[in-house]
Design an enzyme around this catalytic site. Structure first.
Site, PDB file in Angstrom:
ATOM      1  N   HIS A  71      43.266  39.030  46.542  1.00  7.46           N
ATOM      2  CA  HIS A  71      43.486  39.685  47.811  1.00  7.46           C
ATOM      3  C   HIS A  71      42.496  38.588  48.697  1.00  7.46           C
ATOM      4  O   HIS A  71      42.034  37.853  48.710  1.00  7.46           O
ATOM      5  CB  HIS A  71      43.158  40.890  47.730  1.00  7.46           C
ATOM      6  CG  HIS A  71      41.326  41.145  47.553  1.00  7.46           C
ATOM      7  ND1 HIS A  71      40.314  41.106  48.088  1.00  7.46           N
ATOM      8  CD2 HIS A  71      40.719  41.603  46.412  1.00  7.46           C
ATOM      9  CE1 HIS A  71      39.294  41.170  48.220  1.00  7.46           C
ATOM     10  NE2 HIS A  71      39.075  41.571  46.416  1.00  7.46           N
ATOM     11  N   ASP A  73      41.181  39.176  51.631  1.00  6.40           N
ATOM     12  CA  ASP A  73      40.150  40.032  53.070  1.00  6.40           C
ATOM     13  C   ASP A  73      38.860  40.052  51.931  1.00  6.40           C
ATOM     14  O   ASP A  73      38.684  39.791  51.011  1.00  6.40           O
ATOM     15  CB  ASP A  73      40.520  40.982  53.427  1.00  6.40           C
ATOM     16  CG  ASP A  73      40.713  42.408  51.840  1.00  6.40           C
ATOM     17  OD1 ASP A  73      41.548  41.920  51.092  1.00  6.40           O
ATOM     18  OD2 ASP A  73      40.043  43.267  52.669  1.00  6.40           O
ATOM     19  N   GLU A 166      42.365  44.656  50.514  1.00  6.22           N
ATOM     20  CA  GLU A 166      42.104  45.557  49.440  1.00  6.22           C
ATOM     21  C   GLU A 166      40.801  45.810  49.320  1.00  6.22           C
ATOM     22  O   GLU A 166      40.608  46.943  49.057  1.00  6.22           O
ATOM     23  CB  GLU A 166      42.056  44.042  48.370  1.00  6.22           C
ATOM     24  CG  GLU A 166      41.566  45.343  46.738  1.00  6.22           C
ATOM     25  CD  GLU A 166      40.157  45.392  46.476  1.00  6.22           C
ATOM     26  OE1 GLU A 166      39.994  45.951  45.389  1.00  6.22           O
ATOM     27  OE2 GLU A 166      39.434  44.837  47.018  1.00  6.22           O
ATOM     28  N   ASP A 189      40.352  39.189  40.082  1.00  8.31           N
ATOM     29  CA  ASP A 189      39.602  39.912  41.279  1.00  8.31           C
ATOM     30  C   ASP A 189      38.412  40.433  39.970  1.00  8.31           C
ATOM     31  O   ASP A 189      37.906  41.221  40.917  1.00  8.31           O
ATOM     32  CB  ASP A 189      40.060  41.616  42.057  1.00  8.31           C
ATOM     33  CG  ASP A 189      39.476  41.321  43.236  1.00  8.31           C
ATOM     34  OD1 ASP A 189      38.859  40.867  43.611  1.00  8.31           O
ATOM     35  OD2 ASP A 189      40.092  43.096  43.442  1.00  8.31           O
TER      36      ASP A 189
END
Length: 400
Positions: A71, A73, A166, A189
């Site tokens: 992701h 962000d 996310e 992640d």
């Protein structure tokens, strides 16, 4: 380091726009351009900021289509603008002074000692770093570049995806699983080297709004209802040792994340977490019970509780295709990484994607101390994450 210098924080207070911040689209656009420059096929960025692309297969073998996602962000929990990353080469195992007021202390963060002799990327102590999840982005992009530059590395179609929002729980709200068209995927992640996660919290959010009654304090007896104090009373009724600072492993919690208010009106925001569905439901019932008790005590409609589920434990969806976990473990061992299978004490896009039909466990990025000014990532761990990506692909190719 180039990626983390871009401010891509999402905003948990914005609900009428997707993504929550337009600045995320800048990094998404950059990644789409880089994927095109690398020669990938089907490179696509939609109006929501999602990026998809294909590394075309270069073998006639029938191989599952594997996806890798991260992701763009970063968390709104800590400043994310003007990130100034720097390298700490040949880390000496001692405290790292980020600025005169902020230190990565060995006493407070003893895990850092394990990286003695390695090269760490840190901040200047005024912002988060953004390794969550720009380390994941960099690792995926590095693996993609390797495949493009080494045609002798055989593989099937590999799908690449980058998501938005996310960190505020809306990362895959508009993600088109059918268009992504992978048999299964992995999110990059996770945290420290070796982590592989296919169990996560069941998650919900709660907003408690307290309607008080403000009366001149000199004449308030038997009349005033202080919304702040009623909210504090609500919080005091929750079990103290079910807070994040007292829990670990599979233990769930209630976490007060935000408070604002006056005597007249106050609001308290919580997140609720538990790996066990029965305990998760019991936690929500606890909050409902407390709200009822306070309404009986202070009058109907004094306390309003809004509960909403966020995501659920992905284990149920991973177990039928457990080969994706076994292969990831095998890949780690093959590149010299000790696998650490552990539950996620948080959320990930993979949890919701798994319930949307795309089984998607989570792999390590190497980052540590996410969402804090003491965040850092060892470069050696990032290199290993890239090697794991490639080894997973290699193993599925060899099995075909």
């Amino acid at each position: 380091m180039r990626y983390v210098k871009m401010d891509t924080q999402s905003d948990d207070m914005v609900s009428d726009r997707f993504p929550s911040t337009e600045k995320q689209l800048i990094l998404s656009g950059l990644l789409a351009d880089e994927l095109k420059e690398l020669g990938l096929k089907d490179v696509y960025m939609d109006n929501n900021g999602y990026v998809m692309a294909t590394v075309p297969g270069n073998t006639d073998k029938i191989i599952p289509v594997i996806g890798f996602l991260a992701h763009v962000d970063t968390s709104p929990d800590m400043p994310g603008k003007d990130v100034k990353p720097r390298l700490v080469e040949n880390y000496d195992g001692c405290d790292i002074q980020l600025n005169p007021k902020v230190t990565i202390s060995v006493t407070d963060f003893p895990d850092i000692i394990a990286y003695k002799g390695q090269t760490l990327i840190v901040t200047d102590g005024t912002t988060l770093l953004g390794a969550d999840d720009k380390a994941g982005i960099a690792e995926i992009m590095t693996a993609v570049e390797y495949m493009v530059c080494h045609p002798e590395f055989k593989h099937g179609d590999i799908r690449i995806g980058f998501t938005v929002d996310e960190e505020v729980g809306r990362g895959v709200d508009r993600f088109d699983v059918e268009k992504f068209n992978a048999d299964f995927a992995y999110t990059l992640d996770g945290g420290s080297i070796g982590e592989i996660e296919f169990e996560n919290f069941n998650a919900a959010s709660a907003i408690i709004t307290v309607q008080g009654r403000n009366i001149h304090p000199g004449y308030a007896k038997n009349k005033m209802k202080n919304a702040i104090l009623i909210g504090q009373e609500f919080n005091a009724k929750l079990p103290t040792y079910s807070r994040p600072e007292y829990t670990d492993n599979y233990e769930g919690f209630f976490h007060l994340t935000k408070f604002e208010g006056t005597v007249e009106k106050a609001s308290f925001q919580y997140i609720i977490r538990d790996h066990d569905m029965k305990l998760f439901e019991a936690r929500k019932q606890t909050m409902l019970k407390i709200a009822d008790e306070l309404n009986k005590k202070y009058g109907d409609y004094t306390v309003k509780l809004e509960l909403s589920d966020s995501y659920f434990n992905m284990r149920e969806k991973i177990e039928p295709v457990f080969h994706i976990i076994e292969t990831a473990i095998q890949a780690m061992e093959a590149v010299g990484v000790k696998p650490k299978v552990k539950p996620i004490r948080g959320g990930t896009d993979g949890a919701r994607l798994s319930y949307m039909g795309l089984p998607c466990p989570n792999l390590f990025t190497g980052g540590e101390n996410f969402h804090s000014k003491q965040e850092y990532v060892p470069i050696e761990s990032m290199v290993k994450a890239g090697e794991v990506i490639l080894k997973i692909i290699e193993l599925y190719t060899s099995k075909a």
